[in-house]
Design an enzyme around this catalytic site. Structure first.
Site, PDB file in Angstrom:
ATOM      1  N   GLY A 291     -33.794  23.116 -15.652  1.00 35.96           N
ATOM      2  CA  GLY A 291     -33.010  24.313 -15.346  1.00 35.96           C
ATOM      3  C   GLY A 291     -33.540  24.988 -14.103  1.00 35.96           C
TER       4      GLY A 291
ATOM      5  N   CYS B 206     -38.864  18.884 -17.386  1.00 35.36           N
ATOM      6  CA  CYS B 206     -38.975  19.819 -16.266  1.00 35.36           C
ATOM      7  C   CYS B 206     -39.036  21.276 -16.768  1.00 35.36           C
ATOM      8  CB  CYS B 206     -37.833  19.583 -15.285  1.00 35.36           C
ATOM      9  SG  CYS B 206     -38.159  20.335 -13.693  1.00 35.36           S
ATOM     10  N   TYR B 207     -37.988  22.069 -16.562  1.00 30.45           N
ATOM     11  CA  TYR B 207     -38.005  23.429 -17.118  1.00 30.45           C
ATOM     12  C   TYR B 207     -38.228  23.363 -18.633  1.00 30.45           C
ATOM     13  CZ  TYR B 207     -36.584  28.191 -18.332  1.00 30.45           C
ATOM     14  OH  TYR B 207     -36.557  29.464 -18.809  1.00 30.45           O
TER      15      TYR B 207
ATOM     16  N   HIS C 151     -37.823  14.070 -13.964  1.00 31.41           N
ATOM     17  CA  HIS C 151     -36.498  13.848 -14.553  1.00 31.41           C
ATOM     18  C   HIS C 151     -36.285  12.363 -14.854  1.00 31.41           C
ATOM     19  CE1 HIS C 151     -34.654  17.836 -14.062  1.00 31.41           C
ATOM     20  NE2 HIS C 151     -35.509  17.954 -13.063  1.00 31.41           N
TER      21      HIS C 151
ATOM     22  N   GLU D 114     -33.845  11.057 -16.353  1.00 32.32           N
ATOM     23  CA  GLU D 114     -32.417  10.709 -16.420  1.00 32.32           C
ATOM     24  C   GLU D 114     -31.822  10.285 -15.089  1.00 32.32           C
ATOM     25  OE1 GLU D 114     -33.811  13.521 -17.087  1.00 32.32           O
ATOM     26  OE2 GLU D 114     -32.852  15.213 -16.110  1.00 32.32           O
TER      27      GLU D 114
ATOM     28  N   SER E  80       0.444  11.838 -18.969  1.00 30.49           N
ATOM     29  CA  SER E  80       0.461  11.851 -17.507  1.00 30.49           C
ATOM     30  C   SER E  80       0.543  10.439 -16.943  1.00 30.49           C
ATOM     31  CB  SER E  80      -0.814  12.514 -16.982  1.00 30.49           C
ATOM     32  OG  SER E  80      -1.920  11.673 -17.249  1.00 30.49           O
ATOM     33  N   GLY E  81       0.360   9.439 -17.826  1.00 27.60           N
ATOM     34  CA  GLY E  81       0.327   8.064 -17.335  1.00 27.60           C
ATOM     35  C   GLY E  81      -1.085   7.626 -17.013  1.00 27.60           C
ATOM     36  N   GLY E  82      -1.998   8.573 -17.005  1.00 32.31           N
ATOM     37  CA  GLY E  82      -3.400   8.246 -16.771  1.00 32.31           C
ATOM     38  C   GLY E  82      -4.019   7.659 -18.032  1.00 32.31           C
ATOM     39  N   VAL E  83      -5.238   7.183 -17.889  1.00 24.86           N
ATOM     40  CA  VAL E  83      -5.902   6.526 -19.015  1.00 24.86           C
ATOM     41  C   VAL E  83      -6.105   7.499 -20.184  1.00 24.86           C
ATOM     42  CG1 VAL E  83      -7.948   5.218 -19.704  1.00 24.86           C
ATOM     43  CG2 VAL E  83      -7.174   5.128 -17.353  1.00 24.86           C
ATOM     44  N   ASP E  84      -6.554   8.710 -19.862  1.00 21.11           N
ATOM     45  CA  ASP E  84      -6.940   9.636 -20.935  1.00 21.11           C
ATOM     46  C   ASP E  84      -5.763   9.981 -21.846  1.00 21.11           C
ATOM     47  OD1 ASP E  84      -9.178   9.558 -19.401  1.00 21.11           O
ATOM     48  OD2 ASP E  84      -8.879  11.530 -18.507  1.00 21.11           O
ATOM     49  N   SER E  85      -4.671  10.429 -21.236  1.00 22.20           N
ATOM     50  CA  SER E  85      -3.560  10.851 -22.092  1.00 22.20           C
ATOM     51  C   SER E  85      -2.922   9.647 -22.786  1.00 22.20           C
ATOM     52  CB  SER E  85      -2.526  11.669 -21.313  1.00 22.20           C
ATOM     53  OG  SER E  85      -2.005  10.928 -20.256  1.00 22.20           O
ATOM     54  N   SER E  86      -2.932   8.484 -22.147  1.00 22.26           N
ATOM     55  CA  SER E  86      -2.369   7.287 -22.791  1.00 22.26           C
ATOM     56  C   SER E  86      -3.188   6.916 -24.020  1.00 22.26           C
ATOM     57  CB  SER E  86      -2.376   6.090 -21.829  1.00 22.26           C
ATOM     58  OG  SER E  86      -1.662   6.374 -20.668  1.00 22.26           O
TER      59      SER E  86
ATOM     60  N   LYS F 218     -15.565   9.189 -19.527  1.00 26.78           N
ATOM     61  CA  LYS F 218     -14.443   8.353 -19.076  1.00 26.78           C
ATOM     62  C   LYS F 218     -14.601   6.870 -19.454  1.00 26.78           C
ATOM     63  CE  LYS F 218     -10.726   8.333 -16.479  1.00 26.78           C
ATOM     64  NZ  LYS F 218      -9.741   9.409 -16.439  1.00 26.78           N
TER      65      LYS F 218
END
Ligand code: XMP
Length: 518
Positions: A57, A84-85, A175, A177, A228-234, A374
């Protein structure tokens, strides 16, 4: 319903907290990020984590009133890793000392060497005698807390790795990550193994859980889903359809900000592949009308978000029993939205499917993907048997071309943008690069430049090509096209698209840029 083993990440505002979650998800560990303000004793007891991570942080623990974890975190009896923090706050809270001031800062690559006896979470480390890590701290621990021992040290951080083996508390100044700590993932792997995680977070189990949850939430009511035709909404639509069948109606809103031919493609693709009731609504006049004269990116996003909800509400009113609105909201959107309510990290953009929601909305939300990144949504799509052509599509943002058209949005600019984008994507496909690139698009710039074509002067728009590689959109690198490809594409765009006389290539990575231009 399966109850996954859960890890809690307490967020103290680091810009890379999400990377911790990524590393853990890759290890099939279910984790959630919560800002420290929300993590009360009651929250902790209810969440019942199997382990806790304190993120980094920007604050200094030496400042009065700086962020703290709840005291009960230390008495739950679960392993804790402080980064870290997070390391400093752990030391401070447990009786150590943290100091700031001249000579305590360290930023960038550093090397940690082992001290003391071997430590289980460092399994696989130090085979070359030392380990490269990424440091980014202003303060440093000058006295470790009682019960802790030192296991690694660096020139700028004498207490780079410490642990209290009795309580299973681990603290690192660097870090693990970020990819500048090349073997950081191993450290997480060892930590979660030591905490007793069995890796029970898989897509197959997620799908079954999600279906059960949707059924429980919705009951016998109807759901409308913005497609929307995108991956997420499909993926969201197919998942919900699997859960509740014909109680789902999809609404595809054409906001006039789609790419060339996209509206027709989306509708026919969905009708051909699935038997899901679908309303195709052309609302382009409404959206483009309201966006007239708007130049501020946040106002664009909020306007589009608000109109989407209005339109959904309108169609929902026509569908008897519709009480729910389904959205393909992802986990990064959820985390980013936390900062709207005062979380420690800075708000970068309001994603329309979170930031644009009005306070009072008649519909309740169904967001079955809000725990996923995603790439996990793509994995879920495959689990659900969606055709690869859906799953492999580049992401397309909810606000559409509006955020690829800096400055005022006009129909003329949108048309030019659509044509240029179509040529660009065609080039990428022809060269067999589409699947190698995470996302590619054209942005039309709000400047006209002078050119010469044939014997005449031109005064047309400049555009920027964007193509990035990424895993989840959180960080990205520009795609290294060859000069031949770029030259050929620029020539094609200028020759084939009336209104553009200059083509540039955007070579900004994220960070410091973002993928979209607004
Ligand atoms: P940025 O520009 O923030 O984008 O680096 C990261 C990824 O998110 C997409 N994006 C959005 N997707 N609604 C969406 O559904 C939005 O408002 C939105 N804004 C950005 C962007 O296309 C990229 O894939």
């Amino acid at each position: 319903m399966t109850q996954h083993q859960r890890l809690l990440i307490i967020d103290f505002g680091s810009q890379v907290t999400q990377l911790i979650a990524r590393r853990l998800r890759e290890l099939n560990v279910y984790c959630e990020i919560h800002p420290y303000q929300n993590v009360t004793d009651a929250f902790l007891a209810d969440f019942a984590p199997k382990a806790i991570i304190f993120s980094g942080g920007p604050d200094s623990v030496t400042r009065e009133g700086s962020p703290r974890p709840p005291k009960s975190a230390f008495t739950l009896g679960v392993p804790i890793l402080g980064i870290c923090y997070g390391q400093q706050v752990m030391m401070q809270e447990l009786g150590g000392l943290v100091e700031s001031g001249h000579g305590t800062a360290e930023f960038g690559r550093a090397f940690v060497t082992p001290t003391g006896t071997n430590l289980a979470i460092l399994d696989g480390w130090f085979s070359e005698g030392r380990e490269q890590v990424w440091m980014s701290h202003g303060d440093h621990v000058s006295r470790i807390a009682p019960g802790f021992e030192v296991f690694g040290t660096s020139p700028g951080a004498p207490f780079a790795i410490t642990a209290d083996l009795k309580r299973n508390f681990f603290a690192v100044q660097f870090h693990p990550e970020v990819h500048h700590t090349p073997r950081g993932a191993k450290l997480y792997e060892n930590f979660i193994r030591l905490a007793g995680f069995t890796g029970d977070w898989t897509m197959a189990s997620y799908k079954d859980d999600a279906i059960a949850k949707i059924r429980e939430q919705v009951g016998d009511k109807r759901v409308i889903c913005g497609l929307s035709g995108g991956v997420d909404s499909s993926v969201a639509a197919v998942l919900i359809h699997e859960a509740i069948g014909d109680q789902l109606t999809c609404v595809f809103v054409d906001h006039g900000l789609m790419r060339q031919g996209e509206a027709g493609e989306v509708v026919s693709m969905f009708r051909d592949n699935y038997n899901i009731p679908l309303i195709a609504a052309d609302e382009s006049e409404l959206f483009l009308g309201e966006l007239e004269g708007v130049t501020d990116p946040e106002v664009k996003r909020k306007t589009i978000g608000r109109l989407f909800i209005d339109v959904f509400q309108k169609y929902a009113d026509e569908i008897e029993g519709a009480e729910f609105l389904a959205q393909g909201t992802l986990y990064p959107d959820v985390i980013e939205s936390v900062s709207f309510s005062g979380g420690p990290s800075v708000t970068i953009k309001s994603h329309h499917n979170v930031g644009g929601l009005p306070e009072k909305m008649g519909l309740k939300l169904v967001e079955p993907l809000r725990e996923l990144f995603k790439d996990e949504v793509r994995a879920l799509g495959r689990e659900l048997g969606l055709p690869e052509k859906f799953i492999g599509r580049h992401p397309f943002p909810g606000p559409g071309l509006a955020i690829r058209c800096p400055g005022e949005i006009t129909r003329e600019k949108l048309e030019i943008l659509r044509q240029a984008d179509a040529v660009y994507i065609d080039q990428i496909r022809k060269h067999g690069l589409y699947d190698e690139i995470w996302q590619a698009f054209v942005a039309i710039l709000p400047v006209r430049t002078v050119g010469v074509m044939g014997d005449g002067r031109t005064y047309d728009y400049a555009c920027a090509l964007r193509a990035v590689t990424s895993v989840d959109g959180m960080t990205a690198d520009y795609y290294p096209f060859t000069h031949e490809f770029l030259g050929e594409t620029a020539t094609r765009i200028i020759n084939e698209v009336k209104g553009i006389n200059r083509v540039t290539y955007d070579i900004t990575s994220k960070p410091p840029g973002t993928i979209e231009w607004e």
